[in-house]
Design an enzyme around this catalytic site. Structure first.
Site, PDB file in Angstrom:
ATOM      1  N   PRO A  91       0.811  -1.221   0.000  1.00  0.00           N
ATOM      2  CA  PRO A  91       0.000   0.000   0.000  1.00  0.00           C
ATOM      3  C   PRO A  91       0.847   1.275   0.000  1.00  0.00           C
ATOM      4  O   PRO A  91       0.348   2.348  -0.311  1.00  0.00           O
ATOM      5  CB  PRO A  91      -0.823  -0.085   1.295  1.00  0.00           C
ATOM      6  CG  PRO A  91      -0.630  -1.453   1.828  1.00  0.00           C
ATOM      7  CD  PRO A  91       0.597  -2.032   1.211  1.00  0.00           C
ATOM      8  N   GLU A 118       2.614  -7.910   8.763  1.00  0.00           N
ATOM      9  CA  GLU A 118       2.567  -6.442   8.819  1.00  0.00           C
ATOM     10  C   GLU A 118       3.422  -5.818   7.719  1.00  0.00           C
ATOM     11  O   GLU A 118       3.307  -4.625   7.440  1.00  0.00           O
ATOM     12  CB  GLU A 118       3.040  -5.941  10.181  1.00  0.00           C
ATOM     13  CG  GLU A 118       2.177  -6.397  11.350  1.00  0.00           C
ATOM     14  CD  GLU A 118       0.696  -6.285  11.067  1.00  0.00           C
ATOM     15  OE1 GLU A 118       0.219  -5.170  10.796  1.00  0.00           O
ATOM     16  OE2 GLU A 118       0.018  -7.332  11.091  1.00  0.00           O
ATOM     17  N   ARG A 156      -2.258  -8.901 -20.493  1.00  0.00           N
ATOM     18  CA  ARG A 156      -3.153  -8.413 -21.559  1.00  0.00           C
ATOM     19  C   ARG A 156      -2.469  -7.456 -22.513  1.00  0.00           C
ATOM     20  O   ARG A 156      -2.956  -7.241 -23.628  1.00  0.00           O
ATOM     21  CB  ARG A 156      -4.342  -7.642 -20.971  1.00  0.00           C
ATOM     22  CG  ARG A 156      -5.193  -8.355 -20.024  1.00  0.00           C
ATOM     23  CD  ARG A 156      -6.228  -7.421 -19.392  1.00  0.00           C
ATOM     24  NE  ARG A 156      -7.027  -6.730 -20.391  1.00  0.00           N
ATOM     25  CZ  ARG A 156      -8.015  -7.288 -21.076  1.00  0.00           C
ATOM     26  NH1 ARG A 156      -8.333  -8.546 -20.871  1.00  0.00           N
ATOM     27  NH2 ARG A 156      -8.668  -6.585 -21.971  1.00  0.00           N
ATOM     28  N   ASP A 171      -8.327  -1.290 -27.944  1.00  0.00           N
ATOM     29  CA  ASP A 171      -7.840  -0.029 -28.505  1.00  0.00           C
ATOM     30  C   ASP A 171      -8.881   1.066 -28.358  1.00  0.00           C
ATOM     31  O   ASP A 171      -8.537   2.215 -28.135  1.00  0.00           O
ATOM     32  CB  ASP A 171      -7.507  -0.200 -29.993  1.00  0.00           C
ATOM     33  CG  ASP A 171      -6.279  -1.073 -30.179  1.00  0.00           C
ATOM     34  OD1 ASP A 171      -5.543  -1.259 -29.193  1.00  0.00           O
ATOM     35  OD2 ASP A 171      -6.073  -1.575 -31.298  1.00  0.00           O
TER      36      ASP A 171
END
Ligand code: 4GX
Length: 249
Positions: A91, A118, A156, A171
């Protein structure tokens, strides 16, 4: 070829994910490769310990320096000369978006650390990690789901992974707009009809309607993604039509 290694204490979780869908097909077609690396193989004590209590106290465990460092070095040796970035899902990292995904695809590949507990001993991050990547501002129980999101988005973008149809579709909204609504049979369901324009077979009209929906939905739902001043005259007019339709209902 693009190669990713994921360092994890749950390698089966990554391996099963790699079998499915577009990513699974890309791997089977030899367009990229991904390996899960079991961190415990680099813990040499009787209990294969990969974590320990935090200095300074408090709840929760911290991932140890040594097993992660040994795993990274082993993976770098295995794929010598490929010069891959070490990524840590966290994060605290730069938030992933399509632009960032496109940057990562340009590399030879990645070594991805999927941490638990943690977090990871900060000294390992300082000395071995090139980039910390976050998939968004919420807390997960481990880096594995974040690594899977990253791998899916990267795969992808590798040439050949998507079929022609999928690529063409892609696209059309690579320009940062949200997608238009989609409908399939039946023509009426729960009293709701498919928009008439989609039934007429007028492809020019359908294209215009879809573009209008993409612009309108982006402007209403994600105004941060669209700058009305930078739109072409045609797009401006389509967006105006959409907003007028909305106000008129
Ligand atoms: N986007 N988590 C990682 C453990 C951890 C903490 C700090 C390294 C440094 C997350 C996210 C995420 C939870 C995965 C904490 N590892 N990862 N984990 N959001 O919430 O990527």
């Amino acid at each position: 070829m693009f190669h990713a290694d994921v360092v994890t204490i749950f390698p089966e979780m990554i391996e099963s994910f790699l079998e499915y869908g577009v990513l699974g097909r890309g791997i089977r077609n030899g367009l990229l490769s991904v390996d899960a690396c079991d961190l415990r193989e680099f813990a040499y004590d009787r209990h294969r310990t990969v974590d320990d209590r935090a200095y300074g106290g408090g709840p929760g465990m911290v991932m140890k320096y040594q097993p992660l460092c040994d795993a990274i070095n082993a993976l770098k040796l295995k794929e010598a000369g490929s010069d891959r970035k070490v990524i840590c899902m966290s994060p605290q990292g730069r938030q992933l978006d399509q632009q960032y995904v496109n940057e990562l695809v340009e590399s030879n590949g990645l070594i991805i650390l999927a941490g638990r507990y943690e977090g990871i001993d900060e000294r390992l991050i300082e000395s071995e990690v090139d980039e910390e990547i976050s998939i968004g501002d919420y807390v997960l129980s481990g880096g594995e789901p974040a690594a899977m999101v990253l791998l899916d988005a990267v795969a992808r973008q590798i040439p050949g992974v998507l079929g022609d149809m999928e690529s063409a579709k892609q696209d059309s909204y690579m320009d940062g707009l949200l997608d238009c609504p989609h409908y399939t049979r039946p023509e009426t369901v729960a009293g709701k009809r498919v928009p008439q324009v989609l039934l007429n077979g007028n492809h020019k009209e359908i294209e215009k309607w879809r573009r209008k929906q993409m612009l309108g939905r982006t402007s209403v739902r994600r105004p941060d993604l669209i700058n009305a001043e930078n739109l072409s005259a045609e797009d401006k007019s389509l967006l105006n039509d959409y907003l007028e339709d909305l106000a008129g209902r």
